[in-house]
Design an enzyme around this catalytic site. Structure first.
Site, short mmCIF file in Angstrom:
data_model
loop_
_atom_site.label_atom_id
_atom_site.label_comp_id
_atom_site.label_asym_id
_atom_site.label_seq_id
_atom_site.Cartn_x
_atom_site.Cartn_y
_atom_site.Cartn_z
N GLU A 90 -0.92 2.60 8.78
CA GLU A 90 -1.93 3.00 7.73
C GLU A 90 -3.07 3.17 8.31
OE1 GLU A 90 -0.98 3.77 4.77
OE2 GLU A 90 0.84 3.07 4.51
N CYS A 153 -0.23 -4.67 -1.17
CA CYS A 153 -0.42 -4.14 0.10
C CYS A 153 -1.89 -3.64 0.55
CB CYS A 153 0.71 -3.08 0.54
SG CYS A 153 2.36 -3.68 0.71
N HIS A 185 3.33 -0.30 7.01
CA HIS A 185 4.49 -0.25 6.16
C HIS A 185 5.68 0.14 6.88
CE1 HIS A 185 1.63 0.24 2.31
NE2 HIS A 185 2.77 -0.58 1.83
#
Length: 228
Positions: A90, A153, A185
């Site tokens: 991410e 998250c 993730h």
């Protein structure tokens, strides 16, 4: 602020099971992956693995306590992303909680800030492109992702980066000034849904990602790779 200790651990976190896939299987692959590396030494630093509750606020508070307790050299939080087929590194955490389903305590914030008055977003400080390339080099699917969503998250990712940017910890002390942080993730495990990835591949990819984060001082500058 104290300099980073050469023996400081690497802190990896995953989440407790949640949602339909979690209820059926009792598994969250993010926790399974980080648990597999507990106690392993990577680039001279021992891995400390911890499971966070899938609960807004509570998870981020638990993470802050872990950072204060362990004074880590690196913090990477992992979460499950059903529908993705690769390990997703991410890039950005946004200051918004907007839950499409309740968390494990029934909370479902809508259009709420993660931190009132905080910046709109934080970028990961991990060398995500170098990490992606290193994971792909061992034959495991990996990609850069431009969104961590707006569920727990992203909430934890934002709170992590906000805490590391503050030069202080409200509960148990200060992390080293140069500590890096970010979020990854992972897909479903086989049996949870499709697409999926075997746990062994997740663990191999995570191990290489952590090693690259510890050994790469500056990320590569070329682009490429799939995004979400």
């Amino acid at each position: 602020m104290a300099p980073r200790r050469s023996t400081a651990p690497i802190l990896l976190t995953g989440f407790a099971p949640f949602g339909e896939a979690g209820q059926i299987t009792g598994i969250n692959p993010s926790w399974q992956a980080v648990r597999a590396l507990q106690g392993e030494v990577i680039e001279g630093h021992a891995v400390v693995a911890a499971e966070l509750p899938t609960v807004f606020g509570v998870a981020a508070d638990a993470l802050q306590r872990l950072i204060g307790q362990h004074q880590p050299a690196l913090v990477i939080c992992l979460g499950q992303a059903g529908g993705r087929k690769a390990i997703s590194l991410e890039r950005v955490a946004v200051n918004i909680d907007d839950a499409s389903q309740p968390d494990n305590q029934g909370q479902q914030p809508i259009d709420s800030p993660v931190v009132v008055g905080g910046p709109a977003a934080y970028f990961s400080t991990l060398p995500i492109k170098a990490m992606r390339d290193a994971i792909q080099a061992i034959g495991v699917a990996a990609e850069i992702s431009q969104t961590a969503g707006t569920y727990v998250c992203n909430h934890v990712f934002y709170r992590l980066m906000h805490a590391l940017a503050q030069d202080k910890k409200p509960m148990t002390g200060q992390p080293p000034a140069e500590v890096r942080g970010g979020f990854i993730h992972v897909p479903y495990l086989p049996g949870q849904g499709m697409p999926c990835m075997p746990l062994d591949d997740m663990v191999r990819g995570l191990r290489v990602a952590v090693a690259t984060a510890m050994s790469t001082s500056q990320d590569i500058r070329r682009s490429g790779g799939a995004t979400h």
